[in-house]
Design an enzyme around this catalytic site. Structure first.
Site, PDB file in Angstrom:
ATOM      1  N   ARG A   5       2.153   1.728   5.667  1.00 37.75           N
ATOM      2  CA  ARG A   5       1.938   0.614   4.841  1.00 37.75           C
ATOM      3  C   ARG A   5       3.152  -0.121   4.289  1.00 37.75           C
ATOM      4  O   ARG A   5       2.839  -0.381   3.101  1.00 37.75           O
ATOM      5  CB  ARG A   5       0.663   1.212   3.755  1.00 37.75           C
ATOM      6  CG  ARG A   5      -0.316   2.048   4.073  1.00 37.75           C
ATOM      7  CD  ARG A   5      -1.442   1.625   5.124  1.00 37.75           C
ATOM      8  NE  ARG A   5      -2.274   0.940   4.754  1.00 37.75           N
ATOM      9  CZ  ARG A   5      -3.494   1.535   3.985  1.00 37.75           C
ATOM     10  NH1 ARG A   5      -3.564   2.572   3.698  1.00 37.75           N
ATOM     11  NH2 ARG A   5      -4.197   0.419   3.463  1.00 37.75           N
TER      12      ARG A   5
ATOM     13  N   GLN B 286       2.352  -4.488   8.444  1.00 39.85           N
ATOM     14  CA  GLN B 286       0.911  -5.079   7.987  1.00 39.85           C
ATOM     15  C   GLN B 286       0.188  -5.690   9.039  1.00 39.85           C
ATOM     16  O   GLN B 286      -0.960  -5.341   9.093  1.00 39.85           O
ATOM     17  CB  GLN B 286       1.153  -6.277   6.896  1.00 39.85           C
ATOM     18  CG  GLN B 286       1.051  -5.635   5.571  1.00 39.85           C
ATOM     19  CD  GLN B 286       1.392  -6.742   4.558  1.00 39.85           C
ATOM     20  OE1 GLN B 286       1.310  -8.008   4.929  1.00 39.85           O
ATOM     21  NE2 GLN B 286       1.290  -6.606   3.129  1.00 39.85           N
TER      22      GLN B 286
ATOM     23  N   ASP C 122      -1.695  -2.839  10.698  1.00 39.66           N
ATOM     24  CA  ASP C 122      -2.266  -1.962   9.611  1.00 39.66           C
ATOM     25  C   ASP C 122      -3.902  -1.657   9.855  1.00 39.66           C
ATOM     26  O   ASP C 122      -4.607  -2.444   9.305  1.00 39.66           O
ATOM     27  CB  ASP C 122      -1.937  -2.441   8.185  1.00 39.66           C
ATOM     28  CG  ASP C 122      -2.533  -1.408   7.171  1.00 39.66           C
ATOM     29  OD1 ASP C 122      -3.373  -0.238   7.590  1.00 39.66           O
ATOM     30  OD2 ASP C 122      -2.313  -1.565   6.114  1.00 39.66           O
TER      31      ASP C 122
ATOM     32  N   SER D 255      -6.036  -0.938   6.829  1.00 44.11           N
ATOM     33  CA  SER D 255      -6.657  -2.271   5.837  1.00 44.11           C
ATOM     34  C   SER D 255      -7.614  -2.944   6.557  1.00 44.11           C
ATOM     35  O   SER D 255      -8.365  -3.307   6.066  1.00 44.11           O
ATOM     36  CB  SER D 255      -5.289  -3.051   5.617  1.00 44.11           C
ATOM     37  OG  SER D 255      -4.484  -2.254   4.717  1.00 44.11           O
TER      38      SER D 255
ATOM     39  N   TYR E 112      -0.426   5.131  -2.975  1.00 44.79           N
ATOM     40  CA  TYR E 112      -1.710   5.796  -2.823  1.00 44.79           C
ATOM     41  C   TYR E 112      -1.867   6.550  -4.058  1.00 44.79           C
ATOM     42  O   TYR E 112      -0.865   6.660  -4.958  1.00 44.79           O
ATOM     43  CB  TYR E 112      -1.363   6.945  -1.804  1.00 44.79           C
ATOM     44  CG  TYR E 112      -1.729   6.187  -0.441  1.00 44.79           C
ATOM     45  CD1 TYR E 112      -2.988   5.761   0.183  1.00 44.79           C
ATOM     46  CD2 TYR E 112      -0.672   6.227   0.458  1.00 44.79           C
ATOM     47  CE1 TYR E 112      -2.956   5.062   1.231  1.00 44.79           C
ATOM     48  CE2 TYR E 112      -0.682   5.620   1.641  1.00 44.79           C
ATOM     49  CZ  TYR E 112      -1.676   4.960   1.919  1.00 44.79           C
ATOM     50  OH  TYR E 112      -1.793   4.532   3.466  1.00 44.79           O
TER      51      TYR E 112
HETATM   52  P1  NAD Z   1      -7.401   4.784  -0.200  1.00 46.12           P
HETATM   53  O1  NAD Z   1      -8.402   4.245   1.015  1.00 46.12           O
HETATM   54  O2  NAD Z   1      -6.612   5.609   0.037  1.00 46.12           O
HETATM   55  O3  NAD Z   1      -8.175   4.832  -1.606  1.00 46.12           O
HETATM   56  C1  NAD Z   1      -9.009   4.102  -2.113  1.00 46.12           C
HETATM   57  C2  NAD Z   1      -8.887   3.908  -3.660  1.00 46.12           C
HETATM   58  O4  NAD Z   1      -9.495   4.960  -4.258  1.00 46.12           O
HETATM   59  C3  NAD Z   1      -7.449   3.530  -3.877  1.00 46.12           C
HETATM   60  O5  NAD Z   1      -7.273   2.422  -4.460  1.00 46.12           O
HETATM   61  C4  NAD Z   1      -7.316   4.892  -4.942  1.00 46.12           C
HETATM   62  O6  NAD Z   1      -6.383   4.638  -5.835  1.00 46.12           O
HETATM   63  C5  NAD Z   1      -8.665   5.225  -5.077  1.00 46.12           C
HETATM   64  N1  NAD Z   1      -8.678   6.498  -5.791  1.00 46.12           N
HETATM   65  C6  NAD Z   1      -8.385   7.685  -5.500  1.00 46.12           C
HETATM   66  N2  NAD Z   1      -8.602   8.703  -6.236  1.00 46.12           N
HETATM   67  C7  NAD Z   1      -9.716   8.195  -7.176  1.00 46.12           C
HETATM   68  C8  NAD Z   1     -10.305   8.747  -8.246  1.00 46.12           C
HETATM   69  N3  NAD Z   1     -10.231  10.034  -8.603  1.00 46.12           N
HETATM   70  N4  NAD Z   1     -11.054   8.037  -9.181  1.00 46.12           N
HETATM   71  C9  NAD Z   1     -10.872   6.616  -8.787  1.00 46.12           C
HETATM   72  N5  NAD Z   1     -10.142   6.015  -7.840  1.00 46.12           N
HETATM   73  C10 NAD Z   1      -9.519   6.797  -7.056  1.00 46.12           C
HETATM   74  O7  NAD Z   1      -6.462   3.425  -0.556  1.00 46.12           O
HETATM   75  P2  NAD Z   1      -6.277   2.041   0.290  1.00 46.12           P
HETATM   76  O8  NAD Z   1      -7.342   1.181   0.015  1.00 46.12           O
HETATM   77  O9  NAD Z   1      -5.959   2.420   1.584  1.00 46.12           O
HETATM   78  O10 NAD Z   1      -4.938   1.238  -0.740  1.00 46.12           O
HETATM   79  C11 NAD Z   1      -4.228   2.245  -1.260  1.00 46.12           C
HETATM   80  C12 NAD Z   1      -2.854   1.560  -1.858  1.00 46.12           C
HETATM   81  O11 NAD Z   1      -2.284   0.943  -0.698  1.00 46.12           O
HETATM   82  C13 NAD Z   1      -3.246   0.124  -2.495  1.00 46.12           C
HETATM   83  O12 NAD Z   1      -2.336   0.105  -3.459  1.00 46.12           O
HETATM   84  C14 NAD Z   1      -3.038  -0.843  -1.589  1.00 46.12           C
HETATM   85  O13 NAD Z   1      -2.796  -2.178  -2.113  1.00 46.12           O
HETATM   86  C15 NAD Z   1      -2.041  -0.440  -0.801  1.00 46.12           C
HETATM   87  N6  NAD Z   1      -1.950  -1.015   0.533  1.00 46.12           N
HETATM   88  C16 NAD Z   1      -0.571  -1.550   0.730  1.00 46.12           C
HETATM   89  C17 NAD Z   1      -0.371  -2.139   1.931  1.00 46.12           C
HETATM   90  C18 NAD Z   1       0.914  -2.811   2.424  1.00 46.12           C
HETATM   91  O14 NAD Z   1       1.810  -2.934   1.718  1.00 46.12           O
HETATM   92  N7  NAD Z   1       1.041  -2.928   3.730  1.00 46.12           N
HETATM   93  C19 NAD Z   1      -1.408  -2.190   2.933  1.00 46.12           C
HETATM   94  C20 NAD Z   1      -2.655  -1.801   2.441  1.00 46.12           C
HETATM   95  C21 NAD Z   1      -2.762  -1.095   1.467  1.00 46.12           C
END
Ligand code: NAD
Length: 374
Positions: free
Chosen positions: A122, A127, A130, A133, A230
């Site tokens: 990520r 991006q 990805d 996403s 994460y």
């Molecule tokens: P994910 O699918 O792994 O999880 C979904 C969400 O569930 C996350 O926000 C996580 O914090 C939350 N979560 C986990 N346990 C929990 C709990 N017990 N109670 C409540 N919420 C809980 O996450 P994702 O959507 O893939 O994204 C994770 C991170 O990666 C985010 O910060 C996102 O901005 C980042 N991200 C970065 C990039 C990049 O830089 N290229 C791309 C995509 C996502």
């Protein structure tokens, strides 16, 4: 050398997506690739064989014919049949490498070089590749529409001559990519939206979408995020506080969309049976974590469960329910990855020092080479 790409017809039940759309086929051909598409590959995503032919692809009536001389084979999910392919051909898709040692061993035995799209890091550079996403974003959107379709009331407040309809209350649990899109979609439909997460960084993002952020006050949230962005598994003390807060919040909600995931672990159970029973009849829970075990204790993957008039939707593959768009984005993600696997002369050149390549290659030269899956 002209590289040949084969596009499979998905063999997993209910998988409607396709790994190359006519749009990407046209772009591959403009870059000098030859494309073989299995007949009907795009049909479930509303892409016709004739669209692929017009884009310049050749259509084959079975997978063997399409793949036997291909250099790169594209799929969404792992094919359920043994591929007929050249030694060293690349197979690229969402290859579900976790708990799949036998399948990975079989890939290695056939000499396939396999790349798993869910392992794309990520990072900013990655991006455009990805898939987590691109697919989560549309899943979050679709989850709200699925909830709205099952909900026996309207989402927006409506003031009519026959009286006023109050707005629906939507609670989104987990404010990552899917959760943020669910919040935005529910807001656009006119609901009153609140959301929770364990990562402190998500507060500002939730609020910027006009939703209320609900969170346990604890020093633990300062360390809840890994370097990769994460969530971590939280302590028992935190979980108890969170359960109390969720119980107090959920009782006032009409719709709950759960998206919480912890990489490499089962999804955290955040909604208990008692919480479900505390909700009003007609309420709807959409559990996007269903394939990873579910965030609701009553979720059954691939089914709709009804308890005390509350419906719990546990789609096995929600991305497939919006297959035209998820396929379009998935196909572009794949094309962008292939862009770094080919050198300027159009030859395959896997640079194992490249962080994206290194993170995604599972098998190569007859062996499982990814350290996490050996
Ligand atoms: P994910 O699918 O792994 O999880 C979904 C969400 O569930 C996350 O926000 C996580 O914090 C939350 N979560 C986990 N346990 C929990 C709990 N017990 N109670 C409540 N919420 C809980 O996450 P994702 O959507 O893939 O994204 C994770 C991170 O990666 C985010 O910060 C996102 O901005 C980042 N991200 C970065 C990039 C990049 O830089 N290229 C791309 C995509 C996502």
């Amino acid at each position: 050398m002209t590289l040949k790409i084969a596009v499979l017809k998905e063999s997993t039940e209910n998988e409607k997506r396709v790994s190359a759309t006519p749009e990407t086929v046209k772009k591959y051909i403009a870059k000098g690739f030859k494309l073989s598409v299995v007949t009907g590959a795009g049909l479930n995503a509303a892409y016709l064989d004739s669209d692929y032919i017009n884009a310049g692809a050749e259509i084959f009536d079975n997978a063997d014919k399409a793949t036997s001389d291909a250099d790169i084979i594209l799929c969404v999910q792992p094919p359920s049949f043994t591929l007929k392919s050249k030694a060293n051909a690349l197979l690229i898709g969402l290859l579900s490498p976790y708990n799949a040692k036998d399948r990975l061993t079989a890939y290695a035995a056939t000499g396939l070089t396999t790349l798993s799209m869910e392992l794309v890091p990520r990072t900013t550079r990655a991006q455009a590749m990805d898939v987590l996403s691109s697919q989560s974003n549309l899943a979050g959107y679709r989850a709200v529409l699925e909830a709205a379709a099952e909900f026996p009331r309207a989402f927006p407040m409506m003031m009519t001559a026959a009286g006023t309809i109050p707005p629906a209350r939507v609670f989104v649990m987990g404010a990552g990519v899917a959760g943020l899109q669910a919040i935005a979609t529910a807001k656009r439909l006119g609901a009153i939206v609140s959301a929770t997460d364990v990562r402190a960084a998500s507060k500002e993002q939730v609020q910027s979408l006009g939703a209320t952020f609900v969170m346990v006050e604890s020093d633990e949230v300062k360390q809840a995020e890994t370097a990769g962005g994460y969530a971590k598994e939280m302590s028992d003390d935190f979980k108890q506080k969170q359960a109390k807060l969720v119980a107090e919040t959920i009782i006032k909600q009409d719709i709950v969309i759960t998206t919480a995931l912890i990489p490499g672990r089962p999804a955290p159970v955040l909604v208990t049976e008692d919480m479900v029973k505390s909700m009003k009849t007609g309420s709807v829970i959409v559990d996007l974590a269903a394939p990873q075990g579910g965030n609701c204790a009553l979720t059954k993957v691939g089914q709709t469960v009804e308890v005390n008039g509350v419906k719990i939707l546990g789609f096995a593959n929600i991305a497939s329910r919006i297959a035209t768009d998820t396929s379009a984005l998935y196909s572009r993600n794949l094309m962008n990855l292939i862009g770094i696997l080919v050198d300027k002369d159009g030859n395959l050149a896997l640079n194992m020092d490249d962080d994206i390549v290194k993170a995604t290659v599972l098998t190569k030269s007859g062996q499982i080479i990814h350290p996490n899956f050996q």
